[in-house]
Design a protein around this motif. Structure first.
Motif, PDB file in Angstrom:
ATOM      1  N   PRO A 190       0.754  -1.196   0.015  1.00 44.03           N
ATOM      2  CA  PRO A 190       0.084  -0.138   0.041  1.00 44.03           C
ATOM      3  C   PRO A 190       0.631   1.069  -0.014  1.00 44.03           C
ATOM      4  CG  PRO A 190      -0.818  -1.554   1.465  1.00 44.03           C
ATOM      5  CD  PRO A 190       0.487  -2.303   1.238  1.00 44.03           C
ATOM      6  N   GLU A 191       1.986   1.219   0.644  1.00 43.68           N
ATOM      7  CA  GLU A 191       2.730   2.394   0.820  1.00 43.68           C
ATOM      8  C   GLU A 191       3.327   2.896  -0.583  1.00 43.68           C
ATOM      9  OE1 GLU A 191       6.440   4.383   3.550  1.00 43.68           O
ATOM     10  OE2 GLU A 191       6.119   2.291   3.450  1.00 43.68           O
ATOM     11  N   GLU A 192       3.685   1.761  -1.417  1.00 46.21           N
ATOM     12  CA  GLU A 192       4.087   1.851  -2.742  1.00 46.21           C
ATOM     13  C   GLU A 192       3.460   2.625  -3.584  1.00 46.21           C
ATOM     14  OE1 GLU A 192       7.653  -1.587  -3.319  1.00 46.21           O
ATOM     15  OE2 GLU A 192       5.349  -1.885  -3.419  1.00 46.21           O
ATOM     16  N   VAL A 193       1.941   2.198  -3.660  1.00 45.65           N
ATOM     17  CA  VAL A 193       0.923   2.552  -4.231  1.00 45.65           C
ATOM     18  C   VAL A 193       0.723   4.322  -3.876  1.00 45.65           C
ATOM     19  CG1 VAL A 193      -1.521   2.439  -4.976  1.00 45.65           C
ATOM     20  CG2 VAL A 193      -0.002   0.432  -4.676  1.00 45.65           C
ATOM     21  N   TYR A 194       0.517   4.596  -2.342  1.00 47.27           N
ATOM     22  CA  TYR A 194       0.352   5.753  -2.294  1.00 47.27           C
ATOM     23  C   TYR A 194       1.652   6.643  -2.416  1.00 47.27           C
ATOM     24  CZ  TYR A 194      -3.840   5.009   0.655  1.00 47.27           C
ATOM     25  OH  TYR A 194      -5.053   4.653   0.917  1.00 47.27           O
ATOM     26  N   ASN A 195       2.618   6.355  -2.350  1.00 44.78           N
ATOM     27  CA  ASN A 195       3.691   7.138  -2.641  1.00 44.78           C
ATOM     28  C   ASN A 195       3.851   7.462  -4.235  1.00 44.78           C
ATOM     29  OD1 ASN A 195       4.748   7.236  -0.205  1.00 44.78           O
ATOM     30  ND2 ASN A 195       6.382   5.598  -0.493  1.00 44.78           N
ATOM     31  N   TYR A 196       3.365   6.625  -5.092  1.00 40.21           N
ATOM     32  CA  TYR A 196       3.378   6.880  -6.546  1.00 40.21           C
ATOM     33  C   TYR A 196       2.132   7.809  -6.915  1.00 40.21           C
ATOM     34  CZ  TYR A 196       3.182   5.702 -11.604  1.00 40.21           C
ATOM     35  OH  TYR A 196       3.056   5.834 -12.910  1.00 40.21           O
ATOM     36  N   MET A 197       0.949   7.753  -6.282  1.00 42.93           N
ATOM     37  CA  MET A 197       0.114   8.791  -6.557  1.00 42.93           C
ATOM     38  C   MET A 197       0.590  10.214  -5.962  1.00 42.93           C
ATOM     39  SD  MET A 197      -3.525   6.824  -5.232  1.00 42.93           S
ATOM     40  CE  MET A 197      -2.995   6.524  -3.573  1.00 42.93           C
ATOM     41  N   VAL A 198       1.321  10.115  -5.110  1.00 42.97           N
ATOM     42  CA  VAL A 198       1.557  11.452  -4.520  1.00 42.97           C
ATOM     43  C   VAL A 198       2.732  12.233  -5.567  1.00 42.97           C
ATOM     44  CG1 VAL A 198       3.299  12.627  -2.868  1.00 42.97           C
ATOM     45  CG2 VAL A 198       1.373  11.247  -1.961  1.00 42.97           C
ATOM     46  N   GLU A 199       3.445  11.208  -6.051  1.00 41.24           N
ATOM     47  CA  GLU A 199       4.516  11.602  -7.177  1.00 41.24           C
ATOM     48  C   GLU A 199       3.849  12.039  -8.172  1.00 41.24           C
ATOM     49  OE1 GLU A 199       7.752  12.562  -6.740  1.00 41.24           O
ATOM     50  OE2 GLU A 199       7.195  12.073  -4.498  1.00 41.24           O
ATOM     51  N   ASP A 200       2.736  11.272  -8.703  1.00 45.82           N
ATOM     52  CA  ASP A 200       2.018  11.861  -9.906  1.00 45.82           C
ATOM     53  C   ASP A 200       1.342  12.923  -9.930  1.00 45.82           C
ATOM     54  OD1 ASP A 200       2.049   9.974 -12.132  1.00 45.82           O
ATOM     55  OD2 ASP A 200       0.377   8.974 -11.659  1.00 45.82           O
TER      56      ASP A 200
END
Length: 515
Positions: A190-200
């Motif tokens: 989940p943390e990887e997905v959340y961090n990816y959304m933030v960077e997007d």
């Protein structure tokens, strides 16, 4: 040939048609492209890129938003409302009843259908990011290209947010999938997905205008979603409380932009005339009837009576605890959001303003936020846009971000929560007063339900505030109610199961614990 067809069907089931484009009839995207278009033939100029971007907006409309026949399992309703504490479902509620009662299994069709729809949508949006992003200066102006890609990155984040909220442990697909090579992908944390959304979202911000977009992504929409995602990261499963300060900053950007504000009258927010008003930070364009672009908002949530007279389907009713949370004598949101009349016997205006029309017993009260006209021909194709994030939500999230840091003040409360209560015509005695951090959180969560009900965020709110089990365990009522979900619930059901059909297609997937 049979193997080729089988492989294509597997690819479609996993990731959707890679070059599918359908129309999105909002005025800013008026093209009506063919159902299947070869991207290399289309993406040769700005007009082609605009058309391709239309498909990304359509992908969100057909998966996240509560749209009609083309979307058998809308995420905002199935996840955000059905499995929360706003409504109850009768025994004839079909798969919605299973979600409400926490009886879903890895083989529940609705869960698989939504997984497939979301990943199909994600692949369409990834295709826009990849292919439009690769266009040359000879084909499209660089600033226009960057804006189109930025819009698509926001749309991609809405899909990833739905996926990680519902299943937690999901594949993180960052590029368009066009072949069967290496499609058996593993799940990200989940943390990887959340961090990816933030960077997007952060990478999209510099290229977007600071304006109300009329259904199109703008800087305000990105900052609002960024704030919402940061806040979600403060709760389960990440519990990263350092994100409160980041949420505060993103939401303050929206508030300081000068673009958005509350409409003076709560009821007006949900009319057709105000679908893209100054209160809408981002609303998904929906149009109907008979345009294959319609929604469900005034039929899934609607009073007793026939749909043609402005009534709803009758597949969900109000949770008594939700109704009782309102100041029934003063809060106009109660009158607007909960139908106590029969549409066959009353006009929408009478249902809203005439107490003599409120003849329906409490067991049959229903949600009613988008008031269909009488008569109408909406059926499963209602024309109301879906408010993904409203300015009212931004104000409440901002107060939450400050409370999470022990920085909430009475001045902030007056400029956020009490602005909403004032618009709802509540008396001075009903205004929020600063209390302890825990008491403030309770008030904020309650206010979110009263203000934002049926907009698809309640389950995320309950999980983030750490009271999901407590909330659904409080649903105990008679009438057209299939049961009390708290008696069926186990802690692992805070997330949905990975669909068994997807595990069969992709052996790299692991089932969520408990299922």
């Amino acid at each position: 040939m049979k193997k080729i067809i089988k492989d294509y069907l597997k690819l479609f089931m996993l990731f959707g048609a890679v070059v599918s484009i359908t129309s999105c009839s909002e005025s800013f995207l008026a093209e009506t492209p063919d159902t299947f278009v070869s991207p290399p033939l289309l993406l040769v100029n700005e007009a082609g890129a605009q058309t391709y971007l239309t498909g990304a907006y359509d992908a969100v409309q057909k998966s996240v938003a509560p749209t009609g026949g083309g979307n058998p399992a809308p995420w905002s309703i199935f996840w955000g409302t059905t499995g929360a504490d706003e409504v109850v479902f009768p025994n004839w509620g079909g798969e919605r009843k299973l979600i409400y009662l926490h009886q879903v299994t890895p083989t529940t069709p609705a869960i698989n259908n939504l997984w497939v729809k979301l990943y199909q949508s994600l692949n369409r949006i990834n295709s826009v990011v990849d292919r439009v992003g690769a266009m040359t200066e000879e084909q499209i102006d660089t600033d226009v290209k960057n804006q189109f890609v930025a819009e698509a990155k926001f749309l991609r984040s809405t899909i990833n947010f739905a996926l990680v909220s519902s299943w937690e442990n999901v594949p993180l697909i960052k590029n368009e999938v066009t072949s069967l090579d290496n499609i058996n992908v593993t799940q990200a944390t989940p943390e990887e997905v959340y961090n990816y959304m933030v960077e997007d979202l952060k990478s999209a911000l510099p290229y977007l205008p600071n304006e109300q977009g009329g259904g199109r992504v703008t800087a305000g929409a990105v900052n609002a979603l960024l704030g919402k995602i940061y806040l979600q990261m403060t709760g389960f499963p990440l519990n990263q409380t350092d994100k409160f300060v980041l949420a505060e900053a993103a939401l303050k950007n929206v508030m300081d932009s000068g673009v958005y504000d509350l409409l003076p009258v709560y009821r007006d927010v949900f009319t057709l005339d105000n679908e893209q008003s100054q209160e809408m930070v981002f609303a998904v364009g929906i149009d109907g009837p008979a345009l294959n672009e319609g929604g469900l908002l005034s039929t899934f949530f609607g009073p007793q009576g026939s749909v043609q007279n402005g009534g709803g389907w009758g597949t969900c009713h109000i949770n008594f605890g939700f109704a009782d949370s309102y100041d029934i004598d003063n809060d106009v949101r109660m009158i607007n959001n909960i139908a106590r009349h029969n549409a066959n016997n009353s006009t929408p205006e009478e249902g809203y303003s005439d107490p003599d029309a409120w003849t329906v017993g409490k067991n049959s009260w229903r949600g009613w936020k988008w008031h269909a006209e009488k008569p109408n021909a909406y059926a499963n194709d209602t024309p109301f846009d879906y408010p993904y994030i409203r300015y009212a939500d931004v104000l409440l999230m901002y107060a939450e971000a400050l409370n999470g840091q022990n920085k909430l003040t009475q001045t902030v409360i007056d400029n956020t929560v009490n602005r909403l209560r004032g618009r709802a015509e509540l008396p001075a005695d009903d205004m929020m007063v600063l209390g302890s951090k825990e008491d403030n959180a309770t008030e904020l969560l309650s206010e979110r339900r009263k203000e934002l009900c049926f907009e698809g965020w309640r389950r995320n709110d309950l999980i983030r505030f750490g009271v999901y089990k407590e909330a659904i365990s409080g649903i105990t009522q008679d009438g057209p109610n299939a049961g009390d979900p708290g008696t069926q619930y186990e802690d692992f059901e805070i997330r949905w199961p990975i669909p068994e059909a997807q595990i069969q297609l992709n052996p790299e997937l692991e089932q969520n614990p408990g299922y």
